[in-house]
Design an enzyme around this catalytic site. Structure first.
Site, PDB file in Angstrom:
ATOM      1  CD  GLN A 132     -13.004  -0.985   0.004  1.00  0.00           C
ATOM      2  OE1 GLN A 132     -12.131  -0.856   0.841  1.00  0.00           O
ATOM      3  NE2 GLN A 132     -14.243  -1.331   0.335  1.00  0.00           N
TER       4      GLN A 132
ATOM      5  NE  ARG B 257      -3.711   0.993   2.102  1.00  0.00           N
ATOM      6  CZ  ARG B 257      -4.892   1.272   2.644  1.00  0.00           C
ATOM      7  NH1 ARG B 257      -4.993   2.192   3.588  1.00  0.00           N
ATOM      8  NH2 ARG B 257      -5.968   0.653   2.250  1.00  0.00           N
TER       9      ARG B 257
ATOM     10  NE  ARG C 132     -10.920  -4.192   1.424  1.00  0.00           N
ATOM     11  CZ  ARG C 132      -9.889  -3.371   1.698  1.00  0.00           C
ATOM     12  NH1 ARG C 132     -10.063  -2.339   2.488  1.00  0.00           N
ATOM     13  NH2 ARG C 132      -8.696  -3.557   1.167  1.00  0.00           N
TER      14      ARG C 132
ATOM     15  CB  CYS D 159     -13.810   2.165   0.581  1.00  0.00           C
ATOM     16  SG  CYS D 159     -13.354   3.899   0.402  1.00  0.00           S
TER      17      CYS D 159
ATOM     18  CG  ASP E 171     -13.113   7.238  -1.054  1.00  0.00           C
ATOM     19  OD1 ASP E 171     -12.982   7.150   0.187  1.00  0.00           O
ATOM     20  OD2 ASP E 171     -12.149   7.132  -1.846  1.00  0.00           O
TER      21      ASP E 171
ATOM     22  CG  HIS F  77      -8.338   0.417  -2.432  1.00  0.00           C
ATOM     23  ND1 HIS F  77      -7.538  -0.612  -1.990  1.00  0.00           N
ATOM     24  CD2 HIS F  77      -9.033   0.846  -1.340  1.00  0.00           C
ATOM     25  CE1 HIS F  77      -7.751  -0.792  -0.701  1.00  0.00           C
ATOM     26  NE2 HIS F  77      -8.650   0.070  -0.283  1.00  0.00           N
TER      27      HIS F  77
HETATM   28  N1  NVA Z   1      -9.587   7.323  -1.616  1.00  0.00           N
HETATM   29  C1  NVA Z   1      -9.205   6.921  -0.289  1.00  0.00           C
HETATM   30  C2  NVA Z   1      -9.496   5.474  -0.073  1.00  0.00           C
HETATM   31  C3  NVA Z   1      -9.219   4.974   1.318  1.00  0.00           C
HETATM   32  C4  NVA Z   1      -9.543   3.525   1.485  1.00  0.00           C
HETATM   33  C5  NVA Z   1      -7.734   7.225  -0.073  1.00  0.00           C
HETATM   34  O1  NVA Z   1      -6.923   6.912  -0.946  1.00  0.00           O
HETATM   35  O2  NVA Z   1      -7.387   7.787   0.975  1.00  0.00           O
HETATM   36  N1   CP Z   2     -11.054   0.760   2.981  1.00  0.00           N
HETATM   37  C1   CP Z   2      -9.759   0.724   3.330  1.00  0.00           C
HETATM   38  O1   CP Z   2      -8.860   0.465   2.514  1.00  0.00           O
HETATM   39  O2   CP Z   2      -9.538   0.953   4.641  1.00  0.00           O
HETATM   40  P1   CP Z   2      -8.120   1.154   5.343  1.00  0.00           P
HETATM   41  O3   CP Z   2      -7.541   2.431   4.779  1.00  0.00           O
HETATM   42  O4   CP Z   2      -8.412   1.228   6.799  1.00  0.00           O
HETATM   43  O5   CP Z   2      -7.249  -0.014   4.982  1.00  0.00           O
END
Ligand code: NVA
Ligand code: CP
Length: 330
Positions: free
Chosen positions: A138, A108, A316, A271, A231, A135
């Protein structure tokens, strides 16, 4: 039907056929049922998996960790500052080293190229746990949740409302195109998804009887939909853009008025994490600075009967388990 996905990377859903995605959802369903029945899996026994996190995470980290342990693997968390990745050692060299010790690698972080380089140089399956662009794990959880509540995916009318050019919008658009859904990205023009990706998604959609609509009209996008998804307005790494995003996205807040435009049985998905109250430090800071108690979704919608966000969060784990088992398992 079973598919052989052994040794494959999971970087974006573009690389998977609709049948392969279906298979991953079916496998997740099966693994979920086994877990509920108390049957312990051994599909990943003896495997070691590296979990690299440049950005914070609750769900993704915990999902990979629990899924690995459930199936007999050892997960090793490598957080920001723990390893040299990209700082004192190139991504390629790090990938080669990790590939000699680990059987699979989750990443990540920021750049999508980093997860691609890990895949290219490590020689083991690499799973994308979120990049600035995509992502994909997800989406599997989102689709499993919709399938559980609605019974099917094909033809589902799906509105993603909010920041139309972030990793969630990008990945949902590709996923929906693969699975034959009627997908609407509803956002201000300034935040429309990148034209090249929309074109790619439309091509995929044409092959699968899906539909992709990009609109700045809430009325057009949300009318009669089965699912409303949103989101955060500001993704990780963009924290200096709150003011501009609030201005652009305020009319796109998912509230009861918007929900009334959708089908009366519509689901609400997010998410997570979500800004829907003042229970967080950042939430309180936003309130003090901009006077907003809620951002992308109101508390009323978030806690309504339409909301399936915690089923989605749980899924998840089951879907990430399916990805690891399918690509690395016995
Ligand atoms: N768009 C958000 C998704 C988090 C799961 C981010 O990248 O912070
Ligand atoms: N939805 C998601 O990816 O959550 P986290 O950022 O907590 O992993």
């Amino acid at each position: 039907m079973a598919f052989n996905l052994k040794g494959r990377n999971f970087l974006t859903l573009k690389d998977f056929t609709p049948k392969e995605i279906q298979y991953l959802l079916d496998l997740a369903d099966e693994l979920k049922r086994q877990k509920y029945a108390g049957i312990r899996g051994r599909n990943l026994e003896g495997k070691n998996v590296a979990l690299i996190f440049e950005k914070p995470s609750t769900r993704t980290r915990c999902a990979f960790t629990v899924a690995a342990v459930d199936e007999g693997a050892h997960p090793e968390y490598l957080g920001k500052g723990d390893i040299q990745l990209g700082k004192k050692e190139s991504v390629a060299d790090t990938a080669k080293v990790l590939g000699r010790m680990f059987d699979g690698i989750e990443f990540r972080g920021f750049k999508h190229e980093t997860v691609e380089a890990l895949a290219e140089y490590s020689g083991v399956p690499v799973w994308n746990g979120l990049t600035d662009e995509f992502h994909p794990t997800q989406i599997l959880a989102d689709f499993l949740t919709i399938r559980e509540h609605k019974g099917y995916l094909k033809g589902i009318k799906f509105a993603y409302v909010g920041d139309g050019r972030n990793n969630m919008a990008n990945s949902l658009m590709i996923g929906a195109a693969k699975m034959g859904m009627d997908m609407r990205i509803v956002s201000p023009k300034e935040l429309f998804p990148e034209a090249g990706l929309v074109e790619e998604a439309k091509k995929i959609a044409a092959e699968n009887n899906a539909k992709i609509t990009i609109t700045d009209s809430v009325e057009e996008g949300v009318k009669g939909v089965d699912v409303i998804y949103t989101d955060v307005w500001v993704s990780m790494g963009e924290e200096d853009q709150f003011e501009e995003r609030i201005k652009l996205l305020k009319p796109y807040q998912v509230n009861m008025d918007m929900l009334k435009l959708a089908d009366e049985e519509a689901l609400f998905l997010h998410c997570l994490p979500a800004f829907h109250d003042l229970e967080t430090q950042v939430g309180r800071e936003i309130y003090e600075k901009y006077g907003l108690k809620e951002m992308e979704v109101t508390e009323e919608v978030f806690s309504s009967k339409h909301s399936v966000v915690f089923d989605e969060a749980e899924n998840r784990m089951h879907t990430i388990k399916a990805v690891m088992v399918a690509t690395l398992g016995k």
